[in-house]
Design a protein around this motif. Structure first.
Motif, short mmCIF file in Angstrom:
data_model
loop_
_atom_site.label_atom_id
_atom_site.label_comp_id
_atom_site.label_asym_id
_atom_site.label_seq_id
_atom_site.Cartn_x
_atom_site.Cartn_y
_atom_site.Cartn_z
N GLY A 268 0.81 -1.20 0.00
CA GLY A 268 0.00 0.00 0.00
C GLY A 268 0.85 1.26 0.00
O GLY A 268 2.01 1.25 -0.36
N SER B 141 -3.91 1.23 -3.06
CA SER B 141 -4.81 0.46 -2.21
C SER B 141 -4.44 -1.01 -2.12
O SER B 141 -5.10 -1.77 -1.40
N SER C 177 -10.86 -1.44 2.49
CA SER C 177 -11.56 -0.30 1.90
C SER C 177 -11.63 0.88 2.87
O SER C 177 -11.55 2.04 2.44
N THR D 125 -8.21 2.61 2.91
CA THR D 125 -8.05 3.34 1.65
C THR D 125 -8.87 4.63 1.66
O THR D 125 -8.38 5.68 1.21
N LEU E 92 -6.37 3.54 -8.70
CA LEU E 92 -6.94 2.59 -7.76
C LEU E 92 -7.57 1.43 -8.52
O LEU E 92 -8.12 1.61 -9.61
N PRO F 52 -12.05 0.76 -6.58
CA PRO F 52 -12.31 1.51 -5.34
C PRO F 52 -13.76 1.38 -4.90
O PRO F 52 -14.66 1.21 -5.73
N THR G 230 -15.13 5.83 -1.67
CA THR G 230 -13.81 6.33 -2.07
C THR G 230 -13.88 6.98 -3.44
O THR G 230 -13.25 8.02 -3.68
#
Length: 631
Positions: free
Chosen positions: A329, A348, A353, A356, A378, A381, A385
């Protein structure tokens, strides 16, 4: 005297009985007066300290601040002398809960800067007609075998001589892509795997492999890449970051901050302080101390490091070893530096989640409030997000299908006949609608037969969409270089001076030696054991020099000792090789020159070598039978 006191007391008692409410009011007023007097005294004392600070020369004034203590009151401090506890207490007052208070803290910073009319540097990134191609072997020729390796060497020689044509195939990674990354807006880069997302980010950050064939232009505020240092102006953050496993998270970020320096923070703070002094403006003491500490270079532990740890939620593991596995990450290694443009690739990966969302939300606050530039890639996502972003770039098969505001992306695909289902995540829909396998399920025109729409058709249709037309108009008007802030683009190759870089590398190397102390202790024990074995082999040997045989024994003892000391250092070879990927990464990011990394590891090992040689000599010299009369 005593009777008078009794009288006064009884008289006071009668007045109290007769007018209880009046007496109670007087007591309350007296209490309020006591506390207000105390508050006024503290304010007067703080005002005197500020007045004394204002009289200092500029350089001294930028290193001094008024810091509140845990016992109450405030004291004048030097920002270079702020300890860990003071930094922690300062951040606790500024940002109690990162999710709730970070935007308030950033607004305080921005308001202080705006109040005196200082403009923050911004970066607008433009890329036009960008084409990137690669030459690569395909099929079994691309396998990393010994035969292919040798064959490729001979083939390259024959190709250079013009006797043979290359068997490499041309692969198009990006095809005629154009766009604008605007400051103050969060841009989400979406696309299926192998669509060219990483290559686009590398191109925008100025980190493309030189083996790739590239055409087109990438400009920052109208300036070409050769007019500034892109490695220090922008930061590319890979999904797989490399770190030294023996260092903690805090130490890794602190070293990064120390090498990258403070950029233009010091110059901005000097101008800010000058204007505030002219306007007789008194800043918030905590904000003032934070900004001064963040703008002072040469610190082993910087307040920016603690701030990034808090915002990214890494406080709980700040003093934990990274370990041998790669940190998954996002890592804050590049966020502690002064780079104003961030290009983040699949940050991510390895995160849930909710984590992130918190990270992207903190980045959004920084970008929106401080007018930063960010492109974040990402993979799938979450909807919450996805909603944090302002602009969307959808790329597929090396073509940009859509680039523009998030609000118009669905209307574009609806104009093409595709609709996102109500319970479907928009990000998932965007990544599947260009796929031959998944596209059909989103076809919304039931009165017309479905036909697969290619990426090229999407890209061409976007050119006639109102968002695409507006983008084309903006690209047609070049960015005026005169509007670029003087501090927006970095022209210095390294963030700090050579001596500071050397001190930082020496400090890190010494820390790693302490962390690997077991290796050196084991080496001493191993050398001691071998010295004892050698003593029994050459026990009290007559070291006469009268014959060739005795000379051979003499030289054999010396040569064996030399070999043992030399090979005793081979155990460090594996550690050196393991750190090479991190060295290459940090060297390419212009953290330090190669010599600043190599010198400390050589200089700091000299005392270890002297100890090893002394240990061997002290144990074996007289026992083996060397000449006791050293001349």
């Amino acid at each position: 005297m005593e009777g008078g006191n009794i009288y006064e007391a009884s008289s006071s008692l009668r007045r109290s009985i007769g007018s209880g409410s009046s007496s109670s009011s007087i007591r309350r007023n007296n209490g309020v007066e006591v506390f207000s007097r105390s508050s006024r005294d503290e304010d007067d004392e703080e005002a005197l300290k500020w007045a004394a600070l204002e009289k200092l020369p500029t350089v001294a004034r930028l290193r001094k601040g008024i810091l509140a203590s845990s016992q109450g009151g405030a004291s004048e401090i030097d920002v270079l002398d702020i300890g860990w506890q003071e930094r922690k207490a300062l951040l606790e007052r500024l940002i109690k809960v990162a999710e709730e208070d970070n935007d308030k803290f950033l607004f305080k910073l921005k308001n202080r800067i705006d109040r005196v009319g200082i403009d923050l540097p911004t970066i607008e990134v433009r890329f036009q007609r960008l084409n990137i191609e690669a030459q690569a072997y395909v099929g079994s020729d691309a396998l990393p075998t010994v035969i292919n390796f040798v064959t490729n060497i001979f083939e390259s020689c024959l190709i250079e001589m013009g006797l043979l044509s290359s068997r490499k195939k041309k692969l198009t990674i990006l095809k005629d892509v154009s766009g604008i990354i605007k400051p103050g807006r969060m841009t989400l880069l979406l696309g299926p795997p192998s669509s060219g997302k990483t290559t686009l980010l590398l191109a925008l950050a100025g980190k493309l492999d030189t083996a790739l064939k590239c055409s087109g232009t990438v400009t920052y505020n109208g300036h070409e890449m050769n007019e500034f240092v892109p490695q220090r102006t922008a930061a590319y953050i890979s999904q797989h970051d490399l770190h030294i496993g023996e260092m903690t998270v805090r130490e890794t970020l602190a070293f990064s901050a120390r090498c990258q320096g403070v950029g233009d923070r010091y110059d901005m703070l000097a101008e800010l302080s000058r204007r505030e002094k002219q306007a007789n403006i008194k800043p918030d003491p905590d904000i003032d101390v934070f900004m001064k500490a963040a703008a002072t270079e040469g610190q082993e532990a910087n307040v920016i490091t603690d701030y990034i740890l808090k915002v990214l939620g890494l406080e709980i593991c700040a003093d934990t070893m990274l370990g041998d596995e790669m940190l998954r990450g996002i890592s804050g290694e590049m966020l502690v530096g002064p780079a104003r443009a961030l290009f983040m690739d699949e940050i991510s990966t390895g995160l849930d989640s909710s984590t992130t969302f918190l990270i992207v939300n903190s980045l959004k606050q920084t970008v929106h409030i401080l007018n930063g530039t960010a492109v974040i890639s990402l993979l799938q996502p979450a909807p919450e997000t996805y909603d944090l972003f302002d602009d969307i770039i959808l790329i597929s098969d090396g073509r940009i299908v859509y680039q523009g505001p998030r609000e118009h992306v669905l209307s574009f695909f609806e104009s093409m006949g595709f609709r996102c289902p109500e319970r479907k995540g928009i990000a998932d829909f965007l990544q599947e609608v260009t796929s031959r396998k998944d596209q059909m399920q989103y076809w919304a025109r039931r009165d017309q037969p479905y036909r697969f729409v290619t990426t090229d058709e999407f890209a061409e249709a976007f050119q006639s969409f109102h968002v695409g037309l507006q983008l084309e108009d903006e690209l047609r008007t070049p960015f005026e270089k005169t509007k670029s802030h003087p501090a927006a683009l970095t022209t210095k190759k390294y963030g700090v001076g050579k001596w500071e870089l050397l001190k930082a590398c020496i400090s890190r190397e010494f820390l790693l030696m302490k962390r690997n102390s077991f290796v050196y202790i084991f080496k001493f024990i191993q050398l001691t054991f071998m010295a004892i074995v050698t003593m029994t082999l050459f026990l009290r040997t007559e070291m006469n020099r009268d014959s060739i045989a005795e000379g051979g024994i003499y030289m054999g003892a010396i040569f064996f000792g030399l070999i043992m000391v030399m090979f005793n250092g081979m155990s460090e070879l594996s550690m050196t090789i393991a750190k090479l990927p991190v060295f290459y990464k940090q060297r390419d990011l212009l953290f330090f020159p190669a010599w600043a990394y190599a010198l400390p590891s050589w200089i700091l090992k000299i005392p270890i070598t002297f100890v090893e040689v002394a240990l061997w000599v002290f144990l074996t010299y007289y026992v083996i039978g060397f000449d006791p009369n050293v001349q």
